[in-house]
Design a protein around this motif. Structure first.
Motif, PDB file in Angstrom:
ATOM      1  N   ARG A  12       0.827  -1.195   0.000  1.00  0.00           N
ATOM      2  CA  ARG A  12       0.000   0.000   0.000  1.00  0.00           C
ATOM      3  C   ARG A  12       0.869   1.255   0.000  1.00  0.00           C
ATOM      4  NH1 ARG A  12      -4.222   0.144   4.725  1.00  0.00           N
ATOM      5  NH2 ARG A  12      -4.807  -1.780   3.621  1.00  0.00           N
ATOM      6  N   LEU A  13       1.963   1.247   0.775  1.00  0.00           N
ATOM      7  CA  LEU A  13       2.856   2.404   0.824  1.00  0.00           C
ATOM      8  C   LEU A  13       3.564   2.603  -0.515  1.00  0.00           C
ATOM      9  CD1 LEU A  13       4.393   1.918   4.382  1.00  0.00           C
ATOM     10  CD2 LEU A  13       2.576   3.471   3.687  1.00  0.00           C
ATOM     11  N   LEU A  14       4.007   1.501  -1.130  1.00  0.00           N
ATOM     12  CA  LEU A  14       4.632   1.612  -2.443  1.00  0.00           C
ATOM     13  C   LEU A  14       3.643   2.164  -3.468  1.00  0.00           C
ATOM     14  CD1 LEU A  14       6.638  -1.745  -2.539  1.00  0.00           C
ATOM     15  CD2 LEU A  14       7.600   0.556  -2.427  1.00  0.00           C
ATOM     16  N   GLY A  15       2.370   1.774  -3.343  1.00  0.00           N
ATOM     17  CA  GLY A  15       1.360   2.292  -4.251  1.00  0.00           C
ATOM     18  C   GLY A  15       1.128   3.780  -4.079  1.00  0.00           C
ATOM     19  N   VAL A  16       1.192   4.253  -2.843  1.00  0.00           N
ATOM     20  CA  VAL A  16       1.048   5.691  -2.591  1.00  0.00           C
ATOM     21  C   VAL A  16       2.173   6.464  -3.261  1.00  0.00           C
ATOM     22  CG1 VAL A  16       1.117   7.474  -0.799  1.00  0.00           C
ATOM     23  CG2 VAL A  16      -0.247   5.415  -0.449  1.00  0.00           C
ATOM     24  N   TYR A  17       3.410   5.970  -3.137  1.00  0.00           N
ATOM     25  CA  TYR A  17       4.540   6.666  -3.766  1.00  0.00           C
ATOM     26  C   TYR A  17       4.409   6.649  -5.289  1.00  0.00           C
ATOM     27  CZ  TYR A  17       9.279   8.229  -4.670  1.00  0.00           C
ATOM     28  OH  TYR A  17      10.371   8.945  -5.102  1.00  0.00           O
ATOM     29  N   ALA A  18       4.014   5.503  -5.847  1.00  0.00           N
ATOM     30  CA  ALA A  18       3.846   5.417  -7.299  1.00  0.00           C
ATOM     31  C   ALA A  18       2.762   6.386  -7.770  1.00  0.00           C
ATOM     32  CB  ALA A  18       3.492   3.987  -7.700  1.00  0.00           C
ATOM     33  N   VAL A  21       4.238   9.990  -7.804  1.00  0.00           N
ATOM     34  CA  VAL A  21       5.119  10.199  -8.954  1.00  0.00           C
ATOM     35  C   VAL A  21       4.298  10.313 -10.236  1.00  0.00           C
ATOM     36  CG1 VAL A  21       6.953   9.180 -10.349  1.00  0.00           C
ATOM     37  CG2 VAL A  21       7.086   9.073  -7.866  1.00  0.00           C
ATOM     38  N   ALA A  22       3.291   9.458 -10.383  1.00  0.00           N
ATOM     39  CA  ALA A  22       2.438   9.525 -11.572  1.00  0.00           C
ATOM     40  C   ALA A  22       1.704  10.861 -11.644  1.00  0.00           C
ATOM     41  CB  ALA A  22       1.433   8.368 -11.553  1.00  0.00           C
ATOM     42  N   LEU A  23       1.268  11.371 -10.487  1.00  0.00           N
ATOM     43  CA  LEU A  23       0.586  12.665 -10.464  1.00  0.00           C
ATOM     44  C   LEU A  23       1.514  13.783 -10.922  1.00  0.00           C
ATOM     45  CD1 LEU A  23      -1.806  14.477  -9.716  1.00  0.00           C
ATOM     46  CD2 LEU A  23      -0.932  14.520  -7.361  1.00  0.00           C
ATOM     47  N   MET A  24       2.762  13.777 -10.444  1.00  0.00           N
ATOM     48  CA  MET A  24       3.705  14.825 -10.832  1.00  0.00           C
ATOM     49  C   MET A  24       4.002  14.786 -12.323  1.00  0.00           C
ATOM     50  SD  MET A  24       6.430  15.266  -7.688  1.00  0.00           S
ATOM     51  CE  MET A  24       6.931  13.562  -7.589  1.00  0.00           C
ATOM     52  N   ILE A  28       3.229  17.418 -15.448  1.00  0.00           N
ATOM     53  CA  ILE A  28       4.262  17.879 -16.378  1.00  0.00           C
ATOM     54  C   ILE A  28       3.801  17.752 -17.830  1.00  0.00           C
ATOM     55  CG2 ILE A  28       6.557  17.336 -17.308  1.00  0.00           C
ATOM     56  CD1 ILE A  28       7.427  16.612 -14.485  1.00  0.00           C
ATOM     57  N   PHE A  29       3.226  16.621 -18.172  1.00  0.00           N
ATOM     58  CA  PHE A  29       2.925  16.339 -19.580  1.00  0.00           C
ATOM     59  C   PHE A  29       1.563  16.850 -20.038  1.00  0.00           C
ATOM     60  CE2 PHE A  29       6.228  13.149 -18.760  1.00  0.00           C
ATOM     61  CZ  PHE A  29       7.035  13.348 -19.865  1.00  0.00           C
ATOM     62  N   PHE A  30       0.648  17.048 -19.104  1.00  0.00           N
ATOM     63  CA  PHE A  30      -0.709  17.389 -19.512  1.00  0.00           C
ATOM     64  C   PHE A  30      -1.168  18.760 -19.035  1.00  0.00           C
ATOM     65  CE2 PHE A  30      -0.602  12.697 -19.144  1.00  0.00           C
ATOM     66  CZ  PHE A  30      -0.809  12.393 -20.481  1.00  0.00           C
ATOM     67  N   THR A  31      -0.303  19.496 -18.375  1.00  0.00           N
ATOM     68  CA  THR A  31      -0.636  20.861 -17.971  1.00  0.00           C
ATOM     69  C   THR A  31       0.544  21.771 -18.289  1.00  0.00           C
ATOM     70  OG1 THR A  31       0.236  20.628 -15.708  1.00  0.00           O
ATOM     71  CG2 THR A  31      -2.060  20.012 -16.077  1.00  0.00           C
ATOM     72  N   GLY A  32       0.305  23.060 -18.281  1.00  0.00           N
ATOM     73  CA  GLY A  32       1.377  24.028 -18.477  1.00  0.00           C
ATOM     74  C   GLY A  32       1.904  24.026 -19.895  1.00  0.00           C
ATOM     75  N   ASP A  33       3.182  24.492 -20.021  1.00  0.00           N
ATOM     76  CA  ASP A  33       3.790  24.591 -21.340  1.00  0.00           C
ATOM     77  C   ASP A  33       4.282  23.235 -21.811  1.00  0.00           C
ATOM     78  OD1 ASP A  33       6.190  24.128 -19.975  1.00  0.00           O
ATOM     79  OD2 ASP A  33       6.473  26.271 -19.647  1.00  0.00           O
ATOM     80  N   LYS A  34       4.934  23.247 -22.977  1.00  0.00           N
ATOM     81  CA  LYS A  34       5.390  21.999 -23.580  1.00  0.00           C
ATOM     82  C   LYS A  34       6.807  21.637 -23.170  1.00  0.00           C
ATOM     83  CE  LYS A  34       2.450  22.572 -27.663  1.00  0.00           C
ATOM     84  NZ  LYS A  34       2.414  22.658 -29.140  1.00  0.00           N
ATOM     85  N   HIS A  35       7.421  22.431 -22.308  1.00  0.00           N
ATOM     86  CA  HIS A  35       8.791  22.144 -21.872  1.00  0.00           C
ATOM     87  C   HIS A  35       8.748  21.119 -20.743  1.00  0.00           C
ATOM     88  CE1 HIS A  35      10.467  25.315 -24.357  1.00  0.00           C
ATOM     89  NE2 HIS A  35       9.522  26.129 -23.909  1.00  0.00           N
ATOM     90  N   HIS A  36       9.419  20.002 -20.940  1.00  0.00           N
ATOM     91  CA  HIS A  36       9.415  18.920 -19.970  1.00  0.00           C
ATOM     92  C   HIS A  36      10.769  18.775 -19.297  1.00  0.00           C
ATOM     93  CE1 HIS A  36       6.193  17.251 -22.912  1.00  0.00           C
ATOM     94  NE2 HIS A  36       5.669  18.117 -22.079  1.00  0.00           N
ATOM     95  N   THR A  37      11.578  19.811 -19.357  1.00  0.00           N
ATOM     96  CA  THR A  37      12.897  19.794 -18.733  1.00  0.00           C
ATOM     97  C   THR A  37      13.003  20.935 -17.729  1.00  0.00           C
ATOM     98  OG1 THR A  37      13.798  21.144 -20.535  1.00  0.00           O
ATOM     99  CG2 THR A  37      13.998  18.742 -20.748  1.00  0.00           C
ATOM    100  N   PRO A  38      13.905  20.830 -16.748  1.00  0.00           N
ATOM    101  CA  PRO A  38      14.054  21.905 -15.763  1.00  0.00           C
ATOM    102  C   PRO A  38      14.543  23.195 -16.416  1.00  0.00           C
ATOM    103  CG  PRO A  38      15.084  19.874 -14.988  1.00  0.00           C
ATOM    104  CD  PRO A  38      14.739  19.659 -16.423  1.00  0.00           C
ATOM    105  N   LYS A  39      14.146  24.313 -15.840  1.00  0.00           N
ATOM    106  CA  LYS A  39      14.679  25.597 -16.281  1.00  0.00           C
ATOM    107  C   LYS A  39      16.091  25.745 -15.754  1.00  0.00           C
ATOM    108  CE  LYS A  39      10.300  28.081 -16.640  1.00  0.00           C
ATOM    109  NZ  LYS A  39       9.513  29.264 -16.200  1.00  0.00           N
ATOM    110  N   LEU A  40      17.002  26.159 -16.632  1.00  0.00           N
ATOM    111  CA  LEU A  40      18.415  26.245 -16.273  1.00  0.00           C
ATOM    112  C   LEU A  40      18.799  27.674 -15.955  1.00  0.00           C
ATOM    113  CD1 LEU A  40      19.926  23.863 -18.972  1.00  0.00           C
ATOM    114  CD2 LEU A  40      19.128  23.308 -16.670  1.00  0.00           C
TER     115      LEU A  40
END
Length: 557
Positions: A12-18, A21-24, A28-40
């Protein structure tokens, strides 16, 4: 002794972490801009860094309050320009502006003093000394039909994007990659220059005024920039250096400006700056337009005339007006932002300016990533050699932590404009070592339990209960140190403290949601209980020897 709370349901704990991560990554991929890399940051993607030295009229040391106010105003101007990842910090008596990427050109006007005064024009002539651009005929502007704006004929600088005109700004034109430090004059020299310029260019004697106009050199830096007295006349250049003006004392202060914006006037087909006054300023502007019909009113910004329109008709309601001239989209927005966010309490000169190339930044990024990979591989090899198959669990936990860190850095770049620089990468690498420390503490506590004669299955939950106290104490100290360093430090050190704090928090989360549940699962497996697999055979043999010795001692007793 029962297992510590929170480890009875490892899946159950491993599922919470997964799920986290899936939410984050979903964000990244379905909201905001199209940049999927950190700002440098500037040291990784290149950019511009400018060091500004404050100038005071008396040549003394600027107060910290005035520096903080100037920092706040410049930061607002940065936000107004939409320059992402920029930073303005106080270093001693200087302000340091860093602008990553290719936005350095937009930020050239960030440190203009932006002291605007509306002064009547008494006289105008061409400069007689210095190398000047040839005066260009100024076409008559189409009469303005905007509400609350007087019809004018523009007499303003040429600031086209193809041939930028010299501006009275503290950011000089820079070679692409060559630093150009300028020796800073002493406070006494600055004071003498300001006093001499005031005596000549702000005199009330007509003879001295004519002399100042005849000897005015518009090609040189202006010592009166941001230091002119609005209650005295002023001899000033146009911002393109093609005209010299004799101006009367100020009739309207830029502090009366409520808002300003650079817009494209569709009727006239040119860029203008729309200015909206406060209630007191609107009354003054209305009276001025009625009083000076047929005469010129100059908008003097930092002792440079940015526009000197001729008032063609009065205006009963002076709530707003337009500053006209040969502006383009960039220069109109720069001027509007300078006016909108107020004037700086100090004037500044550029004591150092440098451009960091993107090539150098990528080399630095590559070196930082290589260092991180080497550190990660070294940690994994140590864990495999010393803890056998348990080292794979440590590696999996490190990988899980790395994936979460990457996603969080990308999201923070979108949400709060966080930029990753070399100092931040150093914080991430140190975070890897701290995460490995958590494994070491946990595994050693398991060994302690097995030395007491417990099996691998019973040693894991008891070892976890003791290890988490030690780990939480260490992480708390690290988090406090990161917070203190972030609050007290400046510049890139803040990036180091921030990423170190982020990795510390994620280390605790990974420890509870990944590492501990994984160990609970393997402790129930007969395969992992084998000494040849978990590498704990020597510890088990030592425990057996201790038991045998204890039995012998009991029999002898």
């Amino acid at each position: 002794m029962p297992p510590s709370q929170g480890t009875a349901h490892p899946l159950r704990l491993l599922g919470v972490y997964a799920a986290l991560v899936a939410l984050m990554f979903g964000l990244i991929f379905f909201t905001g801009d199209k940049h999927h890399t950190p700002k440098l940051g500037i040291d990784l993607q290149g950019g511009t860094r400018v060091t500004l030295t404050a100038r005071t009229p008396d040549g003394g040391k600027p107060s910290q309050d005035s520096l903080k106010k100037a920092q706040d105003i410049i930061e607002k101007r940065v936000n107004g320009l939409g320059v992402a990842g920029s930073e303005v910090v106080i270093e001693g008596d200087n302000l340091v502006i860093t602008v990553p990427g290719e936005d350095g050109g937009q930020a050239k006007s960030l440190a203009t003093t932006a002291k605007l005064y509306v002064r009547p024009v008494l006289n105008v002539t061409a400069p007689q000394v210095g190398k000047q651009a040839q005066p260009q005929p100024t076409p008559a502007a189409t009469p303005s039909t905007a509400p609350a704006a007087p019809s004018t004929t523009a007499s303003a600088p040429t600031t086209s994007a193809e041939a930028p005109a010299p501006q009275n700004r503290v950011f000089p034109e820079q070679a692409p990659t060559t630093p150009s430090p300028a020796p800073a004059p002493s406070p006494q020299q600055l004071q003498q220059e300001i006093a001499a310029a005031k005596a000549l260019r702000q005199s009330t004697d007509q003879t001295v005024q004519l002399q100042a106009m005849a000897t005015m050199d518009c090609s040189k830096p202006d010592p009166l920039q941001g230091n002119d007295d609005p209650n005295l006349p002023l001899v000033a250049c146009s911002s393109d250096g093609t005209e010299v003006y004799l101006l009367d004392k100020s009739k309207l202060d830029g502090q009366e400006i409520k808002n300003a914006s650079g817009t494209l006037d569709s009727r006239q087909g040119r860029w203008v700056v729309d200015v909206e006054f406060k209630s007191s300023g609107s009354d003054t502007w209305g009276k001025l337009t009625n009083e000076y019909v047929g005469k010129q009113l100059a908008f003097a910004l930092d002792t440079k005339v940015v526009s000197a329109p001729r008032v063609e008709s009065g205006n009963q309601f002076g709530g707003s007006t337009q500053i006209s001239g040969n502006f383009n989209a960039t220069t109109s927005k720069e001027l509007a932002n300078s006016l909108k966010y107020g004037s700086l309490p100090l004037s500044f000169t550029t004591s150092e300016a440098e451009t960091v190339s993107a090539t150098l930044g990528m080399s630095s990024l590559r070196a930082g990533l290589i260092a991180g990979v080497i550190g990660l591989v070294a940690v994994l090899l140590y864990c495999l050699l010393y803890y056998r198959m348990l080292g794979f669990l440590a590696g999996f936990s490190l990988l899980a932590a790395g994936v979460a860190v990457y996603a969080l850095i990308v999201l923070l770049g979108r949400w709060i404009g966080f930029t990753l620089d070399l100092a931040g990468i150093a914080g991430l690498i140190i975070g890897i070592g701290m995460t490995a420390d958590s494994f070491v503490v946990f595994f050693e506590r398991i060994k302690d339990q097995m030395r007491e004669g417990r099996s691998f299955r019973s040693a894991v939950p008891r070892g976890w209960q003791r290890a988490q106290r030690t780990n939480l104490s260490g992480k708390t100290v690290s988090l406090i140190a990161s917070a203190v360093l972030y609050v007290l430090a400046a510049g890139q050190v803040k990036g180091f403290a921030f990423t170190l704090g982020v990795t510390t928090v994620l280390d605790v989360i990974v420890l509870y949601l990944v590492t501990a549940p994984l160990m609970m699962l393997v402790s129930r497996s007969p395969f992992w209980a084998k000494p040849s697999v978990n590498g704990l055979g020597a510890i088990a043999d030592l425990a057996q020897e201790r038991k045998a010795t204890a039995r012998v001692l009991v029999k002898e007793a």
